[in-house]
Design an enzyme around this catalytic site. Structure first.
Site, PDB file in Angstrom:
ATOM      1  N   SER A  49     -25.873  10.686  28.755  1.00 47.59           N
ATOM      2  CA  SER A  49     -26.439  11.937  29.274  1.00 47.59           C
ATOM      3  C   SER A  49     -25.375  12.585  30.158  1.00 47.59           C
ATOM      4  O   SER A  49     -24.406  11.930  30.558  1.00 47.59           O
ATOM      5  CB  SER A  49     -27.697  11.655  30.091  1.00 47.59           C
ATOM      6  OG  SER A  49     -27.349  10.981  31.292  1.00 47.59           O
ATOM      7  N   ASP A  84     -25.961  12.960  24.954  1.00 43.21           N
ATOM      8  CA  ASP A  84     -27.419  13.047  24.879  1.00 43.21           C
ATOM      9  C   ASP A  84     -27.898  14.285  25.651  1.00 43.21           C
ATOM     10  O   ASP A  84     -27.491  14.485  26.796  1.00 43.21           O
ATOM     11  CB  ASP A  84     -28.000  11.763  25.498  1.00 43.21           C
ATOM     12  CG  ASP A  84     -29.491  11.609  25.268  1.00 43.21           C
ATOM     13  OD1 ASP A  84     -29.998  12.142  24.266  1.00 43.21           O
ATOM     14  OD2 ASP A  84     -30.136  10.931  26.094  1.00 43.21           O
ATOM     15  N   HIS A  85     -28.713  15.099  25.057  1.00 47.28           N
ATOM     16  CA  HIS A  85     -29.248  16.318  25.696  1.00 47.28           C
ATOM     17  C   HIS A  85     -28.170  17.163  26.351  1.00 47.28           C
ATOM     18  O   HIS A  85     -28.252  17.512  27.538  1.00 47.28           O
ATOM     19  CB  HIS A  85     -30.314  15.966  26.744  1.00 47.28           C
ATOM     20  CG  HIS A  85     -31.548  15.431  26.122  1.00 47.28           C
ATOM     21  ND1 HIS A  85     -32.470  16.226  25.486  1.00 47.28           N
ATOM     22  CD2 HIS A  85     -31.986  14.168  25.973  1.00 47.28           C
ATOM     23  CE1 HIS A  85     -33.434  15.467  25.003  1.00 47.28           C
ATOM     24  NE2 HIS A  85     -33.156  14.213  25.262  1.00 47.28           N
ATOM     25  N   ASP A 105     -28.848  20.496  23.229  1.00 48.79           N
ATOM     26  CA  ASP A 105     -30.279  20.685  23.468  1.00 48.79           C
ATOM     27  C   ASP A 105     -30.528  22.129  23.874  1.00 48.79           C
ATOM     28  O   ASP A 105     -30.480  22.474  25.053  1.00 48.79           O
ATOM     29  CB  ASP A 105     -30.754  19.713  24.553  1.00 48.79           C
ATOM     30  CG  ASP A 105     -32.250  19.841  24.827  1.00 48.79           C
ATOM     31  OD1 ASP A 105     -32.887  20.738  24.240  1.00 48.79           O
ATOM     32  OD2 ASP A 105     -32.767  19.047  25.614  1.00 48.79           O
ATOM     33  N   GLU A 135     -32.197  20.146  18.902  1.00 52.38           N
ATOM     34  CA  GLU A 135     -33.577  19.837  19.281  1.00 52.38           C
ATOM     35  C   GLU A 135     -34.465  21.076  19.205  1.00 52.38           C
ATOM     36  O   GLU A 135     -34.081  22.152  19.621  1.00 52.38           O
ATOM     37  CB  GLU A 135     -33.608  19.277  20.713  1.00 52.38           C
ATOM     38  CG  GLU A 135     -35.029  19.053  21.222  1.00 52.38           C
ATOM     39  CD  GLU A 135     -35.066  18.301  22.550  1.00 52.38           C
ATOM     40  OE1 GLU A 135     -34.235  17.404  22.753  1.00 52.38           O
ATOM     41  OE2 GLU A 135     -35.945  18.612  23.369  1.00 52.38           O
ATOM     42  N   HIS A 177     -39.928  11.160  27.446  1.00 50.90           N
ATOM     43  CA  HIS A 177     -38.970  10.216  28.030  1.00 50.90           C
ATOM     44  C   HIS A 177     -39.650   9.381  29.105  1.00 50.90           C
ATOM     45  O   HIS A 177     -40.555   9.865  29.785  1.00 50.90           O
ATOM     46  CB  HIS A 177     -37.803  10.976  28.663  1.00 50.90           C
ATOM     47  CG  HIS A 177     -36.943  11.696  27.661  1.00 50.90           C
ATOM     48  ND1 HIS A 177     -36.755  13.045  27.692  1.00 50.90           N
ATOM     49  CD2 HIS A 177     -36.230  11.232  26.612  1.00 50.90           C
ATOM     50  CE1 HIS A 177     -35.948  13.393  26.700  1.00 50.90           C
ATOM     51  NE2 HIS A 177     -35.611  12.313  26.026  1.00 50.90           N
ATOM     52  N   GLY A 178     -39.187   8.164  29.267  1.00 51.43           N
ATOM     53  CA  GLY A 178     -39.726   7.299  30.318  1.00 51.43           C
ATOM     54  C   GLY A 178     -41.008   6.620  29.858  1.00 51.43           C
ATOM     55  O   GLY A 178     -41.355   6.629  28.680  1.00 51.43           O
ATOM     56  N   HIS A 207     -36.920  10.828  20.120  1.00 50.91           N
ATOM     57  CA  HIS A 207     -36.540  10.551  21.507  1.00 50.91           C
ATOM     58  C   HIS A 207     -37.663   9.771  22.185  1.00 50.91           C
ATOM     59  O   HIS A 207     -38.759   9.651  21.639  1.00 50.91           O
ATOM     60  CB  HIS A 207     -36.295  11.873  22.248  1.00 50.91           C
ATOM     61  CG  HIS A 207     -34.967  12.485  21.940  1.00 50.91           C
ATOM     62  ND1 HIS A 207     -33.969  12.581  22.869  1.00 50.91           N
ATOM     63  CD2 HIS A 207     -34.468  12.995  20.793  1.00 50.91           C
ATOM     64  CE1 HIS A 207     -32.907  13.140  22.302  1.00 50.91           C
ATOM     65  NE2 HIS A 207     -33.183  13.409  21.037  1.00 50.91           N
ATOM     66  N   GLY A 209     -37.938   6.530  22.982  1.00 48.84           N
ATOM     67  CA  GLY A 209     -38.282   5.293  22.264  1.00 48.84           C
ATOM     68  C   GLY A 209     -38.939   4.217  23.115  1.00 48.84           C
ATOM     69  O   GLY A 209     -39.594   3.319  22.586  1.00 48.84           O
TER      70      GLY A 209
HETATM   71  P1  13P Z   1     -36.576   6.688  26.935  1.00 44.19           P
HETATM   72  O1  13P Z   1     -35.885   6.664  28.260  1.00 44.19           O
HETATM   73  O2  13P Z   1     -38.018   7.002  27.042  1.00 44.19           O
HETATM   74  O3  13P Z   1     -36.315   5.446  26.147  1.00 44.19           O
HETATM   75  O4  13P Z   1     -35.946   7.918  26.124  1.00 44.19           O
HETATM   76  C1  13P Z   1     -34.592   7.905  25.767  1.00 44.19           C
HETATM   77  C2  13P Z   1     -34.154   9.184  25.146  1.00 44.19           C
HETATM   78  O5  13P Z   1     -34.881   9.821  24.412  1.00 44.19           O
HETATM   79  C3  13P Z   1     -32.802   9.663  25.430  1.00 44.19           C
HETATM   80  O6  13P Z   1     -32.580  10.920  24.904  1.00 44.19           O
END
Ligand code: 13P
Length: 287
Positions: A49, A84-85, A105, A135, A177-178, A207, A209
């Site tokens: 990120s 990422d993003h 993104d 995205e 996320h999270g 995303h 996961g």
């Molecule tokens: P998590 O932190 O929920 O696993 O998501 C990761 C993600 O999508 C990174 O772009």
């Protein structure tokens, strides 16, 4: 050598499995993920990120560290280093620094602006042989201070962005996320199927996961998801193992304060989490 994510994702789509993107934060994270991928003969994507890039002293430092490890650890499985993003500026900086893949993104821009910026970055990535993820429909939860509401993507907008020639597409399907809240409605497979119908062969990205139940992961893969991002789960397992080490007073015994000892349980915990995910995603032995 770092590779674009294109071939590994096209193979995953055809073989009905998914390649994991695991986000990295430091040397231990990177080493744990690379060694696990190599041991299990799995392709892998290292996610960075913008915040993690800053934390690791900039994209050039990240590229230097990852390339050094590929060589010194004799990593032969396909590895992509992916922003990422990314913002538009962040994507350009990563391309310059030597990343093999970027995500732009533009989900928070009006669709016209998302299209314009994505078009330009697609052109650059194509010229350099890099992969690019776009995205549509913002992913909920908080990441680097940006809070998304967990939208479901508009399938027509997905088609408009896919047609620009991106390598893979992240479509919001109610994922966040999270950690997922107790009252989470689950993934919208209706949206996923509608998006797949519009974008055809385009590998889709899931995303957030962390914490998605196994049956939902498998169903998502069967509907065209070829890349799954995992970040929080490695952070939780690292923190948990480190806490146990400290709570057991091990840092106070002998040379237990040595960072190579203190960080070892967390390192092993990341390896175990990555292995578990690779098993679930079906990428083991696919390198
Ligand atoms: P998590 O932190 O929920 O696993 O998501 C990761 C993600 O999508 C990174 O772009």
């Amino acid at each position: 050598m770092l590779v674009s994510a294109k071939d590994m994702l096209n193979k995953a789509r055809d073989g009905k499995y998914a390649v994991g993107q695991f986000n990295i934060n430091n040397l231990e994270w990177t080493k744990a993920i690379l060694l696990t991928a190599q041991e299990l003969k799995s392709p892998v994507i290292l996610g960075v990120s913008e915040g993690a890039g800053k934390y690791m002293c900039g994209y050039k430092t990240v590229v230097g560290m990852v390339n050094g490890m590929l060589e010194e650890l004799n990593i032969t499985v396909p590895v992509a280093l992916h922003l990422d993003h990314g913002s538009y500026e962040g994507a350009k900086a990563c391309i310059e620094a030597g990343f093999s893949s970027v995500m732009f993104d533009g989900s928070h821009y009006p669709i016209e602006e998302n299209v314009a910026k994505t078009t330009e970055l697609v052109k650059t990535c194509n010229e350099l042989g890099l992969s690019i993820e776009a995205e549509v429909g913002s992913i909920g939860g908080e990441e680097d201070g940006v809070i998304g509401a967990g939208e479901c993507a508009d399938p027509d907008e997905c088609k408009a962005i896919a047609d620009l020639g991106v390598t893979m597409l992240a479509a919001g399907i109610g994922n966040i996320h999270g950690k997922y809240p107790e009252n989470w409605a689950g993934l919208s497979f209706e949206t996923l199927a509608a998006v797949k119908e519009k974008v055809g062969d385009m590998p889709l990205v899931l995303h957030g996961g962390t914490g998605i139940p196994e049956d939902m992961i498998k169903k998502a893969i069967s509907l065209g998801v070829a890349k799954i991002n995992v970040n929080t789960e490695c952070q939780l397992s690292f923190a948990d193992a480190t806490r146990k080490y400290i709570e057991a007073g091990k840092d106070l015994q002998g040379k237990g304060f040595d960072p190579r000892k203190l960080l070892a349980p967390g390192f092993e915990a990341i390896k175990a989490t990555v292995k578990e995910k690779m098993e679930l995603f079906g990428s083991i032995g696919k390198a």
